[in-house]
Design an enzyme around this catalytic site. Structure first.
Site, PDB file in Angstrom:
ATOM      1  N   CYS A 172       2.832  -4.967  -0.868  1.00 17.39           N
ATOM      2  CA  CYS A 172       1.640  -4.849  -0.770  1.00 17.39           C
ATOM      3  C   CYS A 172       0.884  -4.204  -1.960  1.00 17.39           C
ATOM      4  CB  CYS A 172       1.280  -3.897   0.634  1.00 17.39           C
ATOM      5  SG  CYS A 172       1.881  -4.766   1.875  1.00 17.39           S
ATOM      6  N   CYS A 222       0.653  -0.246  -2.578  1.00 20.77           N
ATOM      7  CA  CYS A 222       1.721   0.862  -2.025  1.00 20.77           C
ATOM      8  C   CYS A 222       2.917   0.953  -2.673  1.00 20.77           C
ATOM      9  CB  CYS A 222       2.500  -0.071  -0.561  1.00 20.77           C
ATOM     10  SG  CYS A 222       3.908   0.873   0.007  1.00 20.77           S
ATOM     11  N   CYS A 266       7.772  11.327  10.500  1.00 22.01           N
ATOM     12  CA  CYS A 266       7.500   9.809   9.774  1.00 22.01           C
ATOM     13  C   CYS A 266       8.797   9.587   9.298  1.00 22.01           C
ATOM     14  CB  CYS A 266       6.335   9.954   8.798  1.00 22.01           C
ATOM     15  SG  CYS A 266       6.010   8.629   7.938  1.00 22.01           S
ATOM     16  N   CYS A 304       0.735   9.595   3.287  1.00 18.82           N
ATOM     17  CA  CYS A 304       0.655   8.026   3.477  1.00 18.82           C
ATOM     18  C   CYS A 304       0.938   7.274   2.123  1.00 18.82           C
ATOM     19  CB  CYS A 304      -0.405   7.394   3.998  1.00 18.82           C
ATOM     20  SG  CYS A 304      -0.105   7.124   5.829  1.00 18.82           S
ATOM     21  N   GLU A 361      12.680   8.849   2.014  1.00 22.92           N
ATOM     22  CA  GLU A 361      12.053  10.297   2.706  1.00 22.92           C
ATOM     23  C   GLU A 361      11.624  10.171   3.989  1.00 22.92           C
ATOM     24  OE1 GLU A 361       9.912  11.363  -1.504  1.00 22.92           O
ATOM     25  OE2 GLU A 361       9.159  10.137  -0.292  1.00 22.92           O
ATOM     26  N   CYS A 368      10.919  -1.873  -0.470  1.00 24.14           N
ATOM     27  CA  CYS A 368      10.120  -2.748   0.659  1.00 24.14           C
ATOM     28  C   CYS A 368      10.201  -4.110   0.013  1.00 24.14           C
ATOM     29  CB  CYS A 368       8.905  -2.281   0.989  1.00 24.14           C
ATOM     30  SG  CYS A 368       8.285  -3.562   2.458  1.00 24.14           S
TER      31      CYS A 368
HETATM   32  N1  SAH Z   1       5.729  -1.312   6.251  1.00 25.05           N
HETATM   33  C1  SAH Z   1       4.986  -0.747   7.129  1.00 25.05           C
HETATM   34  C2  SAH Z   1       5.039   0.655   7.448  1.00 25.05           C
HETATM   35  C3  SAH Z   1       5.278   1.523   6.344  1.00 25.05           C
HETATM   36  S1  SAH Z   1       3.641   1.935   5.493  1.00 25.05           S
HETATM   37  C4  SAH Z   1       3.453  -1.187   7.315  1.00 25.05           C
HETATM   38  O1  SAH Z   1       3.052  -1.580   6.194  1.00 25.05           O
HETATM   39  O2  SAH Z   1       2.633  -1.068   8.126  1.00 25.05           O
HETATM   40  C5  SAH Z   1       2.764   2.732   6.568  1.00 25.05           C
HETATM   41  C6  SAH Z   1       1.289   2.776   6.129  1.00 25.05           C
HETATM   42  O3  SAH Z   1       0.955   3.490   4.918  1.00 25.05           O
HETATM   43  C7  SAH Z   1       0.870   1.392   6.255  1.00 25.05           C
HETATM   44  O4  SAH Z   1      -0.515   1.101   7.023  1.00 25.05           O
HETATM   45  C8  SAH Z   1       0.630   1.183   4.761  1.00 25.05           C
HETATM   46  O5  SAH Z   1      -0.251   0.402   4.732  1.00 25.05           O
HETATM   47  C9  SAH Z   1       0.196   2.472   4.125  1.00 25.05           C
HETATM   48  N2  SAH Z   1      -0.194   2.702   2.746  1.00 25.05           N
HETATM   49  C10 SAH Z   1       0.668   2.162   1.947  1.00 25.05           C
HETATM   50  N3  SAH Z   1       0.474   2.716   0.647  1.00 25.05           N
HETATM   51  C11 SAH Z   1      -0.479   3.649   0.851  1.00 25.05           C
HETATM   52  C12 SAH Z   1      -1.272   4.173   0.029  1.00 25.05           C
HETATM   53  N4  SAH Z   1      -1.202   4.259  -1.433  1.00 25.05           N
HETATM   54  N5  SAH Z   1      -2.371   5.067   0.447  1.00 25.05           N
HETATM   55  C13 SAH Z   1      -2.574   5.250   1.886  1.00 25.05           C
HETATM   56  N6  SAH Z   1      -1.799   4.267   2.767  1.00 25.05           N
HETATM   57  C14 SAH Z   1      -0.776   3.696   2.511  1.00 25.05           C
HETATM   58 FE1  SF4 Z   2       6.200  -2.479   2.616  1.00 23.92          FE
HETATM   59 FE2  SF4 Z   2       4.601  -0.781   1.447  1.00 23.92          FE
HETATM   60 FE3  SF4 Z   2       3.555  -3.442   2.589  1.00 23.92          FE
HETATM   61 FE4  SF4 Z   2       4.362  -1.371   4.287  1.00 23.92          FE
HETATM   62  S1  SF4 Z   2       2.590  -1.137   2.989  1.00 23.92           S
HETATM   63  S2  SF4 Z   2       4.902  -3.678   4.146  1.00 23.92           S
HETATM   64  S3  SF4 Z   2       6.274  -0.462   3.221  1.00 23.92           S
HETATM   65  S4  SF4 Z   2       4.879  -2.838   0.608  1.00 23.92           S
END
Ligand code: SAH
Ligand code: SF4
Length: 401
Positions: A114, A117, A103, A369, A90, A110
């Site tokens: 995390c 996420c 974005c 996000c 997306e 990924c």
């Molecule tokens: N992988 C990179 C960039 C993609 S995620 C990173 O982790 O930085 C972009 C941002 O969205 C990151 O700060 C991530 O931690 C945040 N993010 C992921 N899941 C989320 C959620 N469920 N709610 C709010 N932010 C989230």
């Molecule tokens: Fe990957 Fe999501 Fe962690 Fe960013 S926040 S590194 S997209 S798992």
């Protein structure tokens, strides 16, 4: 057939030179591809006919196919791109008064997993190609221009451009104000979509070069932001290869909690990550790092954790961006209540930090996000263990030293 969208400026120059053509031909081709959004090499009318004929047999211009296009009530627009094998990624357009931000995704899924996420929950499928990354920006610019959308999100022109070229109803130049200013609808790019950009280093750097190149998208380094969860060796490589504005996903004030929330922390703990931020700032186009911090109810949002965060980031020129958690089914986390978010912000501000709360945009189309889920097929079988990703990042660094 080479997909011309896979070639960054040096690669396009080398490819054109390999055809025995002069360097300025690469400049011309780049402008057709990335500024006039032409897909048919036959329409590149300032190239000599024999060159156009050769290009038609050797090259193609292929963006990922769009399989979804939704606009939220606040004007946020989300495109879903098919990247093959049952996978989709997306890109999200966020219009504001003075800018249009896109974005962009860098991977299908990924591997870094995390805890909060939804992309991470899908596992890793594959890296996006340069064409798939740059294709998101190209498609967004072309489509928004065709729809007459300015950076304010208001339709400015009733006549869509013809044949990919900007034209008015009378066939003259397209007269939307931001075009006259030499501005495409997308003025800012953030690599904050699906995936960890630094885990797809080479293709992401090529895409960055195209974002910045004057004969492509011409964005300034300050208007391109890469967000990373903290792949330290790759961050050092980015500093040398193509420094742009940096956002780092912190999410915890100490290693014990960050190990749980952002598992790559076990490989590159906070002390290493913050030292890398210092090194990065020596070359960065902005004199601060943005630390992202998703607020999770009862997990990382206590006053004591705000105080610990102040101590952790002390010494790094930074801004804190607090992100309200966007829940998704089965996440196991809740968003911090609004009052807690504001109290956490105030605690940071009282200690002298710049702390903002990110506005949630595009909520009604799941474009906020962390809600970018796309579709990733085959996700359990191809899931790569964390240690392999870390090893890949380390190995890549060694191979270029
Ligand atoms: N992988 C990179 C960039 C993609 S995620 C990173 O982790 O930085 C972009 C941002 O969205 C990151 O700060 C991530 O931690 C945040 N993010 C992921 N899941 C989320 C959620 N469920 N709610 C709010 N932010 C989230
Ligand atoms: Fe990957 Fe999501 Fe962690 Fe960013 S926040 S590194 S997209 S798992």
């Amino acid at each position: 057939m080479v997909n011309l969208l896979d070639l960054d400026p040096p690669a396009l120059a080398a490819w054109v030179a390999g055809l025995g053509e002069k360097p300025f031909r690469a400049t011309q081709v780049s402008r057709w591809l990335h500024q006039r959004f032409v897909a048919d090499v036959g329409a590149m009318t300032d190239l000599a006919r024999p060159l156009r004929d050769r290009l038609a047999t050797l090259a193609e211009v292929r963006e990922p196919a769009v399989v979804g296009d939704t606009t939220a009530t606040d004007g946020t627009r989300k495109w879903l791109f098919d990247v093959g094998g049952g996978n989709a990624v997306e890109a999200v357009f966020i219009p504001e008064d003075d800018r249009g931000t896109l974005c962009v995704s860098s991977q299908a899924g990924c591997a870094l997993d995390c805890a909060f996420c939804s992309t991470g929950k899908q596992g890793f499928n594959r890296n996006l190609t340069v064409a798939e990354i740059i294709g998101q920006l190209r498609h967004a610019n072309r489509t928004l221009l065709a729809d007459g959308v300015s950076t304010t999100g208001r339709p400015e022109c009733e006549q869509p451009p013809l044949g990919g070229m900007a034209r008015s109803a009378k066939g003259g130049p397209f007269a939307a104000p931001w075009v006259e200013q030499g501005r495409a609808p997308i003025t800012n790019v953030v690599l904050m979509g699906m995936g960890e950009p630094l885990a797809n280093f080479d293709n992401v750097v090529s895409a960055l070069r195209l974002f910045l190149d004057d004969n492509a998208y011409g964005l300034s380094r300050r208007r391109v932001t890469l967000s990373t969860s903290g792949l330290v060796p790759a961050l050092d490589r980015l500093r040398d290869a193509c420094p742009v504005a940096l956002a780092v996903s912190l999410h915890a004030p100490d290693d014990a909690l960050r190990d749980r929330l952002v598992p790559i922390n076990r490989k590159y703990p906070l002390a290493l990550l913050l030292a890398a931020c210092h090194r990065y700032l020596e070359r960065a186009p902005r004199d601060f790092v943005t630390f992202e911090y998703v607020l999770l109810d009862g997990v990382n949002d206590a006053d004591a954790q705000a105080d610990a965060l102040v101590a952790t980031v002390r010494g790094v020129p930074c801004k804190l961006n607090l992100i309200p958690f966007n829940p998704f089914p089965g996440s196991g986390f809740r968003a911090s209540p609004r009052a807690r978010v504001l109290a956490f912000q105030q605690r940071l501000q009282a200690a002298g930090l710049v702390a903002t709360v990110r506005k949630t945009r595009g909520d009604d189309i799941d474009a906020a996000c962390g809600q970018l889920a796309g579709r990733v097929a085959d996700r359990t079988r191809r899931r790569i263990p964390l240690r392999s990703v870390a090893a890949m990042a380390t190995a890549e660094t060694r191979s270029t030293q």
